[in-house]
Scaffold this motif. Structure first.
Motif, PDB file in Angstrom:
ATOM      1  N   MET A 167       0.946  -1.509  -0.254  1.00 28.57           N
ATOM      2  CA  MET A 167      -0.139   0.036  -0.080  1.00 28.57           C
ATOM      3  C   MET A 167       0.812   1.175   0.088  1.00 28.57           C
ATOM      4  O   MET A 167       0.383   2.259  -0.830  1.00 28.57           O
ATOM      5  N   CYS A 168       2.042   1.330   0.750  1.00 29.03           N
ATOM      6  CA  CYS A 168       2.895   2.334   0.721  1.00 29.03           C
ATOM      7  C   CYS A 168       3.375   2.875  -0.522  1.00 29.03           C
ATOM      8  O   CYS A 168       3.596   3.884  -1.039  1.00 29.03           O
ATOM      9  N   LEU A 169       3.904   1.435  -1.022  1.00 33.07           N
ATOM     10  CA  LEU A 169       4.532   1.766  -2.505  1.00 33.07           C
ATOM     11  C   LEU A 169       3.576   2.438  -3.514  1.00 33.07           C
ATOM     12  O   LEU A 169       3.761   3.295  -4.341  1.00 33.07           O
ATOM     13  N   ALA A 170       2.259   1.695  -3.469  1.00 33.82           N
ATOM     14  CA  ALA A 170       1.265   2.276  -4.372  1.00 33.82           C
ATOM     15  C   ALA A 170       1.065   3.903  -4.239  1.00 33.82           C
ATOM     16  O   ALA A 170       0.592   4.551  -5.084  1.00 33.82           O
ATOM     17  N   ALA A 171       1.135   4.121  -2.918  1.00 27.45           N
ATOM     18  CA  ALA A 171       0.883   5.570  -2.346  1.00 27.45           C
ATOM     19  C   ALA A 171       2.134   6.561  -2.702  1.00 27.45           C
ATOM     20  O   ALA A 171       2.034   7.637  -2.519  1.00 27.45           O
TER      21      ALA A 171
END
Length: 196
Positions: A167-171
């Protein structure tokens, strides 16, 4: 959140390991209702990734448990993940986005030593345009990743940590270096989210 008294010990221990996962300060976890018909026992958590007060990505992680297993599973457990994040149009138009986003998941699972089998999923790019009385709304582009895999261990903390990294990478938030400590998860009030 509570787990019914009839839930098998293996499932109880797996859910407890999910709760113990330490996550980055940008992530807020909450227990959410689990799907009712996919397996005899299930639990789910939702998450949001924030920078300041801006929500950058959201996701769900569901653990399914069937002591007898199911077709397509490799064992009694199955994890089902969903991640959605807004992205810049030039990123979503890149033909390599799908393979790169999928590698974010598999690399994160490997980095957290989360053994798994029978992984599969999809990466979707969505463009939303307004029409009629919404014609003035800005065009938005999003990435959605849906995946499922069978964990090969009862301790699911590494799988939860990998999902949070995804999720952090996608964000657009880079992964933490290995020597940086994380925090116990922030949690919202827990609804009843487990079923017998």
């Amino acid at each position: 959140m509570t787990i019914g008294d009839t839930a098998p010990g293996e499932f109880r221990r797996a859910v407890e390991s999910m709760r113990r996962t330490e996550v980055r300060p940008e992530i807020e976890l909450e227990d959410i209702p689990a799907p009712q018909r996919l397996a005899p026992f299930s639990a789910a958590m939702g998450a949001s990734v924030y920078r300041d007060d801006d929500e950058l990505a959201v996701g769900r992680l569901i653990v399914l448990y069937d002591p007898d297993g199911q077709r397509g599973w490799d064992g009694p457990f199955r994890l089902v993940a969903y991640v959605r994040a807004d992205m810049e149009p030039e990123i979503t138009s890149d033909p390599l986005l799908g393979p790169v986003a999928w590698s974010w998941l598999t690399d994160a699972l490997d980095a957290h030593h989360a053994s798994y089998a029978a992984a599969g999923g999809t990466v979707t790019r969505a463009v939303s345009e307004g029409f009629g009385n919404k014609a003035g709304d800005p065009v938005t582009t999003e990435l959605e990743l849906r995946a499922s895999w069978s964990p090969e261990e009862e301790d699911l903390s590494g799988h939860v940590a990998a999902w949070c990294d995804l999720m952090c990478l996608a964000a657009g938030i880079p992964p933490l270096p290995p020597d940086v400590a994380t925090l116990p998860p922030r949690r919202r009030e827990d609804p009843e989210s487990f079923r017998k």
